[in-house]
Design a protein around this motif. Structure first.
Motif, PDB file in Angstrom:
ATOM      1  N   ARG A   1      -2.649   1.231   9.026  1.00 12.93           N
ATOM      2  CA  ARG A   1      -2.592   1.245  10.320  1.00 12.93           C
ATOM      3  C   ARG A   1      -3.152   0.542  11.029  1.00 12.93           C
ATOM      4  O   ARG A   1      -3.068   0.050  12.455  1.00 12.93           O
ATOM      5  CB  ARG A   1      -2.990   2.773  10.655  1.00 12.93           C
ATOM      6  CG  ARG A   1      -2.072   3.847  10.120  1.00 12.93           C
ATOM      7  CD  ARG A   1      -2.573   5.051  10.380  1.00 12.93           C
ATOM      8  NE  ARG A   1      -2.606   5.479  12.026  1.00 12.93           N
ATOM      9  CZ  ARG A   1      -3.529   5.631  12.693  1.00 12.93           C
ATOM     10  NH1 ARG A   1      -4.918   5.548  12.284  1.00 12.93           N
ATOM     11  NH2 ARG A   1      -3.430   5.765  14.037  1.00 12.93           N
ATOM     12  N   GLN A   2      -4.149  -0.305  10.782  1.00 12.13           N
ATOM     13  CA  GLN A   2      -4.643  -1.604  11.195  1.00 12.13           C
ATOM     14  C   GLN A   2      -4.052  -2.668  11.531  1.00 12.13           C
ATOM     15  O   GLN A   2      -4.313  -3.395  12.603  1.00 12.13           O
ATOM     16  CB  GLN A   2      -6.331  -1.802  10.445  1.00 12.13           C
ATOM     17  CG  GLN A   2      -7.181  -2.965  11.130  1.00 12.13           C
ATOM     18  CD  GLN A   2      -8.296  -3.043  10.367  1.00 12.13           C
ATOM     19  OE1 GLN A   2      -8.649  -3.989   9.754  1.00 12.13           O
ATOM     20  NE2 GLN A   2      -9.150  -1.870  10.345  1.00 12.13           N
ATOM     21  N   THR A   3      -3.367  -3.244  10.448  1.00 16.88           N
ATOM     22  CA  THR A   3      -2.528  -4.313  10.521  1.00 16.88           C
ATOM     23  C   THR A   3      -1.129  -3.990  10.889  1.00 16.88           C
ATOM     24  O   THR A   3      -0.057  -4.974  10.952  1.00 16.88           O
ATOM     25  CB  THR A   3      -2.337  -5.131   9.003  1.00 16.88           C
ATOM     26  OG1 THR A   3      -1.816  -4.280   8.028  1.00 16.88           O
ATOM     27  CG2 THR A   3      -3.732  -5.476   8.605  1.00 16.88           C
ATOM     28  N   ARG A   4      -0.921  -2.754  10.865  1.00 20.58           N
ATOM     29  CA  ARG A   4       0.503  -2.238  11.110  1.00 20.58           C
ATOM     30  C   ARG A   4       1.649  -2.919  10.209  1.00 20.58           C
ATOM     31  O   ARG A   4       2.687  -3.463  10.613  1.00 20.58           O
ATOM     32  CB  ARG A   4       1.026  -2.531  12.708  1.00 20.58           C
ATOM     33  CG  ARG A   4       0.306  -1.992  13.822  1.00 20.58           C
ATOM     34  CD  ARG A   4      -0.422  -0.534  13.726  1.00 20.58           C
ATOM     35  NE  ARG A   4       0.378   0.243  13.847  1.00 20.58           N
ATOM     36  CZ  ARG A   4       0.435   1.505  13.961  1.00 20.58           C
ATOM     37  NH1 ARG A   4      -0.806   2.062  13.783  1.00 20.58           N
ATOM     38  NH2 ARG A   4       1.469   2.580  14.090  1.00 20.58           N
ATOM     39  N   SER A   5       1.098  -2.713   8.797  1.00 20.32           N
ATOM     40  CA  SER A   5       2.130  -3.100   7.981  1.00 20.32           C
ATOM     41  C   SER A   5       2.092  -2.502   6.591  1.00 20.32           C
ATOM     42  O   SER A   5       1.043  -1.882   6.506  1.00 20.32           O
ATOM     43  CB  SER A   5       1.631  -4.544   7.577  1.00 20.32           C
ATOM     44  OG  SER A   5       0.606  -4.912   7.179  1.00 20.32           O
ATOM     45  N   PHE A   6       2.982  -2.692   5.878  1.00 18.17           N
ATOM     46  CA  PHE A   6       3.178  -1.721   4.605  1.00 18.17           C
ATOM     47  C   PHE A   6       2.523  -2.724   3.335  1.00 18.17           C
ATOM     48  O   PHE A   6       2.863  -3.745   3.246  1.00 18.17           O
ATOM     49  CB  PHE A   6       4.542  -1.456   3.919  1.00 18.17           C
ATOM     50  CG  PHE A   6       4.989  -0.431   4.905  1.00 18.17           C
ATOM     51  CD1 PHE A   6       5.116   0.872   4.463  1.00 18.17           C
ATOM     52  CD2 PHE A   6       6.075  -0.455   5.997  1.00 18.17           C
ATOM     53  CE1 PHE A   6       5.552   1.848   5.347  1.00 18.17           C
ATOM     54  CE2 PHE A   6       6.294   0.294   6.639  1.00 18.17           C
ATOM     55  CZ  PHE A   6       6.377   1.769   6.534  1.00 18.17           C
TER      56      PHE A   6
ATOM     57  N   THR B   1       7.875  10.104   5.929  1.00 20.04           N
ATOM     58  CA  THR B   1       6.611  10.629   5.728  1.00 20.04           C
ATOM     59  C   THR B   1       5.453   9.804   6.488  1.00 20.04           C
ATOM     60  O   THR B   1       4.747  10.292   7.208  1.00 20.04           O
ATOM     61  CB  THR B   1       6.205  11.030   4.282  1.00 20.04           C
ATOM     62  OG1 THR B   1       7.086  11.795   3.713  1.00 20.04           O
ATOM     63  CG2 THR B   1       4.935  11.656   4.312  1.00 20.04           C
ATOM     64  N   VAL B   2       5.484   8.673   6.309  1.00 23.78           N
ATOM     65  CA  VAL B   2       4.712   7.550   6.978  1.00 23.78           C
ATOM     66  C   VAL B   2       4.979   7.928   8.546  1.00 23.78           C
ATOM     67  O   VAL B   2       3.811   7.896   9.363  1.00 23.78           O
ATOM     68  CB  VAL B   2       5.000   6.235   6.770  1.00 23.78           C
ATOM     69  CG1 VAL B   2       4.018   5.194   7.462  1.00 23.78           C
ATOM     70  CG2 VAL B   2       4.401   5.967   5.206  1.00 23.78           C
ATOM     71  N   LYS B   3       6.298   7.958   9.069  1.00 32.38           N
ATOM     72  CA  LYS B   3       6.640   8.110  10.340  1.00 32.38           C
ATOM     73  C   LYS B   3       6.034   9.408  10.685  1.00 32.38           C
ATOM     74  O   LYS B   3       5.574   9.561  12.030  1.00 32.38           O
ATOM     75  CB  LYS B   3       8.114   8.074  10.692  1.00 32.38           C
ATOM     76  CG  LYS B   3       8.669   6.746  10.340  1.00 32.38           C
ATOM     77  CD  LYS B   3      10.084   6.895  10.619  1.00 32.38           C
ATOM     78  CE  LYS B   3      10.959   5.495  10.664  1.00 32.38           C
ATOM     79  NZ  LYS B   3      12.411   5.829  10.810  1.00 32.38           N
ATOM     80  N   ILE B   4       5.884  10.529   9.939  1.00 33.27           N
ATOM     81  CA  ILE B   4       5.409  11.725  10.693  1.00 33.27           C
ATOM     82  C   ILE B   4       3.770  11.787  10.793  1.00 33.27           C
ATOM     83  O   ILE B   4       3.393  11.987  12.017  1.00 33.27           O
ATOM     84  CB  ILE B   4       5.642  12.929   9.490  1.00 33.27           C
ATOM     85  CG1 ILE B   4       7.323  13.053   9.500  1.00 33.27           C
ATOM     86  CG2 ILE B   4       4.979  14.047   9.838  1.00 33.27           C
ATOM     87  CD1 ILE B   4       7.601  13.897   8.318  1.00 33.27           C
TER      88      ILE B   4
ATOM     89  N   VAL C   1      -1.786   5.250   5.741  1.00 36.84           N
ATOM     90  CA  VAL C   1      -1.168   6.564   5.560  1.00 36.84           C
ATOM     91  C   VAL C   1      -0.417   6.203   4.304  1.00 36.84           C
ATOM     92  O   VAL C   1      -0.151   5.117   3.734  1.00 36.84           O
ATOM     93  CB  VAL C   1      -0.084   6.616   6.456  1.00 36.84           C
ATOM     94  CG1 VAL C   1       0.937   7.812   6.239  1.00 36.84           C
ATOM     95  CG2 VAL C   1      -0.702   6.448   8.008  1.00 36.84           C
ATOM     96  N   VAL C   2      -0.687   7.273   3.335  1.00 38.81           N
ATOM     97  CA  VAL C   2       0.024   7.113   1.894  1.00 38.81           C
ATOM     98  C   VAL C   2       0.782   8.141   1.508  1.00 38.81           C
ATOM     99  O   VAL C   2       0.763   9.641   2.028  1.00 38.81           O
ATOM    100  CB  VAL C   2      -1.212   7.225   0.796  1.00 38.81           C
ATOM    101  CG1 VAL C   2      -0.670   7.141  -0.505  1.00 38.81           C
ATOM    102  CG2 VAL C   2      -2.496   6.257   0.977  1.00 38.81           C
ATOM    103  N   ALA C   3       2.098   7.894   1.132  1.00 38.09           N
ATOM    104  CA  ALA C   3       3.276   9.028   0.782  1.00 38.09           C
ATOM    105  C   ALA C   3       3.393   8.530  -0.694  1.00 38.09           C
ATOM    106  O   ALA C   3       3.939   7.516  -1.036  1.00 38.09           O
ATOM    107  CB  ALA C   3       4.095   8.895   1.739  1.00 38.09           C
TER     108      ALA C   3
END
Length: 400
Positions: free
Chosen positions: A73-78, A177-180, A282-284
């Motif tokens: 969520r800091q870099t807004r990347s996977f 799930t990440v979007k949620i 975020v981890v799914a």
């Protein structure tokens, strides 16, 4: 598998399957003991993944179908993606959507005391009766339709028309799930965000139905974390009880918009949530396992998969991962069979061991041992008899 953290994994193969036994109770004699060499994984210096650089590294256990996504969520990347758009049945992860639908924009302040208690139980202890209550009261599959539109989900769908009341059969992917979670953290009203995340941070080890639900994220990483887990088609070794299947609510009519290709048969085990200071990642981790897989085996496989991931901001626990045998094995407050039982381990699960000490001598023929292992994630001890190691002491493990 090696990774830059202080946890190591120790595996040996003891004589095949033993029958269920509780610590301190005698079991029937076993035929023989066969042991092989200890193969510990190489230890590496402890590093916070907020500053450590790693490439994508997800290790999917043999026979497991997985959808995986880790979002920084800091870099807004996977940092990890494996089959991120693959729809799998949600099991209890759908309770996030049920809760968000109940809360709307008003938050917990608008709920009755009874409904608030039900949402608390649904999110903390994964209470099925609470989910079934809201599913029946709020339109069943229409809950999913509303959440798909509100959050912008792309792989999520109602349960199939053949099972309209089975909320756990909702289709869900890792990327959805990440979007949620991002919706809860970045878009939902503050009261909703704080209430939902507060409940997920208070996840109980023992779920309402007796399953140990601290697999995956809670085992792989130190706090802070917040989780919503899911499981379906297992029989638990049980924190407090055993149960099978997925709870249902009264059917609410045909759900013709549901995804038709979601696997409803293989055992499912999912670990989802956020990890690190400021909810950094975020981890799914959504998984299906071969039919007949035990809960302890799936629990361990999801743990290994989750520990292999590149999760920015995560702190890894120190200790050695060791397999166990037996079922109903008690974790006790002290190194004696008279000490209070804290919980029971899922049968055959891997556990994190930090140290060992001498305590009461325990006999489970043909074994006798006075060494006990401390499990920091449970805050208690088990006799070393139930660890899959060839000696009374765990080789190389420090003394408590």
């Amino acid at each position: 598998m090696t990774s830059p953290h202080t946890s190591t994994f120790l595996t040996v193969h003891r004589r095949p399957a033993r029958r269920a036994a509780r610590v301190g109770l005698f079991c029937t004699a076993l035929a023989a003991l066969l042991s092989t060499a200890v193969l510990p994984a190489a230890a590496a210096p402890h590093r916070d993944h907020a500053t450590a650089s790693r490439t994508a590294s997800a290790v999917i256990p043999a026979g497991v179908t997985a959808g995986v996504a880790v979002f920084d969520r800091q870099t807004r990347s996977f940092t990890e993606q494996v089959n991120p758009s693959l729809p799998l049945r949600s099991a209890s992860v759908v309770k996030l959507l049920i809760a968000l639908d109940v809360l709307g924009d008003s938050g917990p302040g608008a709920l009755t005391a009874q409904d608030r208690a039900l949402v608390d139980a649904m999110l903390r202890g994964s209470d099925d009766a609470a989910a079934s209550h809201f599913w029946a009261a709020n339109g069943g599959g229409a809950i999913i339709d509303r959440m798909v539109t509100r959050i912008g989900l792309t792989d999520t769908a109602r349960p199939p028309a053949t099972h309209p009341g089975y909320w756990g059969y909702t289709a869900l992917s890792a990327r959805d799930t990440v979007k949620i979670y991002n919706h809860v953290l970045d878009t939902a009203p503050t009261a909703v965000r704080d209430y939902v995340m507060g409940n997920l941070r208070a996840s109980t080890r023992c779920a309402a139905d007796g399953y140990d639900q601290h697999f995956g994220i809670p085992g792989a990483f130190e706090r802070p974390w917040a989780v919503k887990q899911g499981w379906s088609r297992f029989t638990s070794g049980g924190c407090t009880a055993t149960t099978t299947g997925t709870a249902t609510a009264t059917a609410t009519g045909a759900d013709s918009s549901a995804a038709a290709d979601v696997d409803l048969d293989r055992p499912a085990l999912h670990s989802t949530g956020v990890v690190g200071s400021g909810d950094r990642s975020v981890v799914a981790v959504l998984t299906l396992h071969p039919s007949g897989t035990s809960y302890g085996k799936a629990y361990s496989d999801v743990g290994r998969l989750t520990r292999s991931l590149n999760v920015p901001g995560a702190t890894r626990p120190a200790g050695t991962w060791i397999g166990t045998w037996g079922s109903g094995v008690n974790v006790r407050a002290g190194a004696t069979t008279e000490s209070r039982a804290l919980t029971a381990l899922p049968a055959g699960v891997e556990v994190l061991v930090s140290c060992q000490t001498r305590g009461q001598q325990v006999s489970v023929p043909p074994y006798t041992n006075d060494w006990w292992a401390y499990l920091p994630q449970y805050g208690g001890y088990i006799t070393n008899i139930y660890l899959n190691v060839p000696e009374n002491q765990v080789p190389g493990l420090r003394l408590c």
